[in-house]
Design a protein around this motif. Structure first.
Motif, short mmCIF file in Angstrom:
data_model
loop_
_atom_site.label_atom_id
_atom_site.label_comp_id
_atom_site.label_asym_id
_atom_site.label_seq_id
_atom_site.Cartn_x
_atom_site.Cartn_y
_atom_site.Cartn_z
N GLY A 1 44.35 48.72 28.19
CA GLY A 1 44.57 49.55 29.37
C GLY A 1 46.00 49.41 29.84
N CYS A 2 46.25 49.72 31.11
CA CYS A 2 47.62 49.67 31.65
C CYS A 2 47.85 48.49 32.57
CB CYS A 2 47.93 50.96 32.41
SG CYS A 2 47.81 52.45 31.41
N ALA A 3 46.98 48.30 33.54
CA ALA A 3 47.22 47.30 34.58
C ALA A 3 47.32 45.90 33.99
CB ALA A 3 46.13 47.36 35.63
N ILE A 4 46.48 45.56 33.04
CA ILE A 4 46.47 44.19 32.51
C ILE A 4 47.74 43.86 31.71
CG2 ILE A 4 45.27 42.60 30.93
CD1 ILE A 4 42.69 43.35 32.33
N PRO A 5 48.08 44.64 30.68
CA PRO A 5 49.29 44.23 29.93
C PRO A 5 50.58 44.38 30.72
CG PRO A 5 48.51 46.35 29.16
CD PRO A 5 47.45 45.83 30.09
N ILE A 6 50.58 45.26 31.74
CA ILE A 6 51.82 45.54 32.46
C ILE A 6 51.93 44.72 33.75
CG2 ILE A 6 53.16 47.35 33.63
CD1 ILE A 6 52.07 49.31 31.51
N LYS A 7 50.86 44.66 34.52
CA LYS A 7 50.95 43.97 35.80
C LYS A 7 50.42 42.54 35.74
CE LYS A 7 50.73 46.62 40.02
NZ LYS A 7 49.83 47.48 40.79
N ALA B 1 46.70 37.10 28.18
CA ALA B 1 46.93 35.84 27.48
C ALA B 1 45.64 35.01 27.48
CB ALA B 1 48.07 35.08 28.15
N ALA B 2 45.02 34.89 28.66
CA ALA B 2 43.78 34.11 28.77
C ALA B 2 42.70 34.68 27.85
CB ALA B 2 43.29 34.10 30.22
N THR B 3 42.59 36.00 27.83
CA THR B 3 41.55 36.64 27.03
C THR B 3 41.78 36.41 25.54
OG1 THR B 3 41.35 38.32 28.72
CG2 THR B 3 40.40 38.84 26.57
N LEU C 1 37.82 36.68 35.03
CA LEU C 1 36.76 35.96 34.30
C LEU C 1 37.24 35.04 33.18
CD1 LEU C 1 33.67 35.59 33.64
CD2 LEU C 1 33.92 37.57 32.14
N THR C 2 38.11 35.57 32.29
CA THR C 2 38.49 34.75 31.13
C THR C 2 39.41 33.59 31.52
OG1 THR C 2 40.21 36.37 30.60
CG2 THR C 2 38.16 36.50 29.35
N GLN C 3 39.99 33.67 32.72
CA GLN C 3 40.78 32.52 33.19
C GLN C 3 39.87 31.34 33.49
OE1 GLN C 3 42.92 34.59 36.41
NE2 GLN C 3 44.79 34.44 35.18
N LEU C 4 38.74 31.61 34.14
CA LEU C 4 37.79 30.54 34.45
C LEU C 4 37.17 29.99 33.16
CD1 LEU C 4 35.97 31.96 37.61
CD2 LEU C 4 37.45 29.95 37.52
N VAL D 1 46.44 29.97 31.11
CA VAL D 1 45.62 31.14 31.46
C VAL D 1 46.32 32.00 32.52
CG1 VAL D 1 43.42 30.08 30.80
CG2 VAL D 1 44.21 29.89 33.17
N GLY D 2 47.55 31.65 32.87
CA GLY D 2 48.37 32.53 33.71
C GLY D 2 48.15 32.42 35.21
N LEU D 3 47.61 31.30 35.66
CA LEU D 3 47.33 31.18 37.11
C LEU D 3 48.59 30.97 37.94
CD1 LEU D 3 44.14 28.93 36.99
CD2 LEU D 3 44.25 31.39 37.42
#
Ligand code: SF4
Ligand code: SF4
Lengths: 154, 297
Positions: free
Chosen positions: B8-14, B20-22, B263-266, B278-280
């Motif tokens: 999608g757009c929001a995840i890879p861009i914002k 990365a976590a996923t 979700l995938t961060q947790l 996980v990018g926190l």
């Protein structure tokens, strides 16, 4: 600007299935925070005043598109289809919020609906490779062919 | 297990941290991800409202890429899954719409056939074999009181998103995130309006203040249950809670803020990944202290 025939996208007879119980509107988050028309109101206005009145009203955009109204409707009226059809028609008449118009232009021009500065650096920070460019030309050609220019310049 | 990954757009861009976590989590769990030259989905909250035919054709192109690769499509965002699942269903059901779309895609050598399924990371992680692997790979618990926020487009309208799960009232309420997180030691906690809108589309399209007013109501119910963290499966919901709390705090002098996790961060934390991995570190509402209090660095 052309207008779309909204009754091609939503079975008009379904409007008469509504018994104005307002269960939809009672659950509508937009109604609680903004002067929205609301799902019950939209149906009633379509019946009483005709959909022309509704699509010219800017308030038609005060909606979260959350589909809760449809979920709660005891008559199972496909309200989300109605709301999509009404707003498609509104957009063709130039009734489209400016933020939304800008977002659509961006999508048509970049193939993506988002843009940020220093994207590569941000992605590298998370150990990710740069994002490959979107297939802009193909996207734009498809959007031209489907008639997006009826709504925004692309 | 192999999927075409639809970013999608929001995840890879914002929010590349979610990506990365996923990727790291999927790698640990034996889920192979394939990248293809997708475009924007496009969103059910923008393009679909403005121009239905453009929405359907662009979605069809994305579906075709996955079909051509012979892979089911894995999405990470509620907007993406909503568009792609619905478009896939419509095009499988309506010969007329399929013909129309294929005529448009012809010149780009795509032809929608209807050979794949669209799924979301939550549903992929919830599969028995993946859960088994997760239990094996787990190195620590994440003992937090978490409010799971599903957003709307992940499951509504249920007749499109989860037709096989419909109740007698033809409705459906998701539970998978609560169940999945309880496996990694989370204490899933109910709150009022759990299944209602986060406020994002109203804010993005028409009225930012009204959008945040919805978020504010929701946060009040979350505070009421002493929830320590929010878990989401959609970048728009995330932004609404993470950025939203900063914006609302400016107005209301509210000091208590609740960190939001994708979700995938947790899950990543439970698998032993660090909060940086996980990018926190880039979230607006910081989770460092909270995680340290339960022994996670
Ligand atoms: S819930 Fe259904 S029947 Fe009741 S007012 Fe709304 S649309 Fe009409
Ligand atoms: S989809 Fe729109 S009208 Fe229906 S409940 Fe949600 S905000 Fe209200």
């Amino acid at each position: 600007m052309t207008t779309i025939k909204i009754w091609k996208h939503f079975p008009r007879e379904d409007l008469y299935e509504c018994y104005q119980c307002a269960r939809c509107t009672g659950s509508c988050p937009a109604m609680q925070v903004a002067p929205a028309i609301g799902p019950r109101g939209a149906i009633l206005k379509c019946l009483n005043l005709g959909h022309d009145e509704v699509v010219e009203d800017e308030k038609i955009w005060l909606c979260c598109t959350c589909n809760v109204c449809e979920d709660r409707c005891p008559q199972k009226i496909p309200i989300s289809d109605l709301l999509v059809a009404l707003r498609n028609s509104a957009a063709r008449r130039g009734n489209i919020p400016s933020r939304l118009g800008v977002a659509i232009e961006l999508l048509a021009k970049t193939g993506r609906s988002m843009i940020v500065h220093q994207l590569d650096e941000m992605r590298a920070h998370h150990g990710l490779a740069p994002l490959p460019p979107a297939p802009v030309e193909e996207v734009r050609k498809i959007l031209k062919k489907t008639g997006l220019e009826e709504v925004v310049e692309i | 297990m192999k999927y075409a990954l639809f970013l999608g757009c929001a995840i890879p861009i914002k929010y590349p941290g979610f990506e990365a976590a996923t990727r790291l989590v999927c790698d640990r769990l034996g889920i192979e991800l394939v990248d293809l030259p997708f475009s924007c989905c496009p969103p059910p909250t923008s393009m679909k409202l403005v121009h239905y035919d453009s929405w359907l054709a662009l979605a069809a192109r994305n579906l075709c890429l996955a079909e051509e690769a012979g892979l089911d499509l894995l999405t990470l965002c509620s907007g993406c899954v909503n568009t792609l699942k619905e478009a896939n269903l419509i095009l499988k059901q309506s010969e007329a719409k399929k013909r129309k779309v294929n005529k448009i895609l012809e010149e780009h050598h795509h032809h929608f056939k209807g050979t794949i399924e669209v799924t979301h990371i939550l549903d992929v992680l919830y599969q028995d074999t993946v859960v088994d692997k997760m239990i094996k790979e787990q190195v620590r618990e994440v003992p937090l009181r978490v409010g799971c926020h599903y957003g709307c487009h992940y499951f509504r309208p249920p007749k499109v998103m989860y037709p096989e799960e419909l109740s007698a009232a033809e409705s459906y309420v998701p539970v998978k995130m609560d169940h999945l997180l309880s496996i990694i030691g989370v204490e899933p906690t109910e709150f009022s309006r759990k299944f209602l809108c986060c406020g994002s589309p109203l804010g993005a399209n028409a009225d930012q203040d009204a959008g945040y007013a919805i978020t504010k109501q929701k946060l009040a119910y979350i505070h009421e249950r002493n929830i320590q963290a929010i878990s989401v499966i959609c970048p728009s919901c995330f932004e609404q809670f993470d950025m939203g709390q900063i914006v609302l705090a400016r107005k209301n002098k509210e000091k208590e803020k609740i960190p939001t996790f994708y979700l995938t961060q947790l899950v990543g934390l439970a698998l032993g990944l660090t909060s940086k991995e996980v990018g926190l570190d880039v979230h607006r509402v910081k989770s460092k202290k909270l995680l340290e209090s339960v022994g996670i660095a």
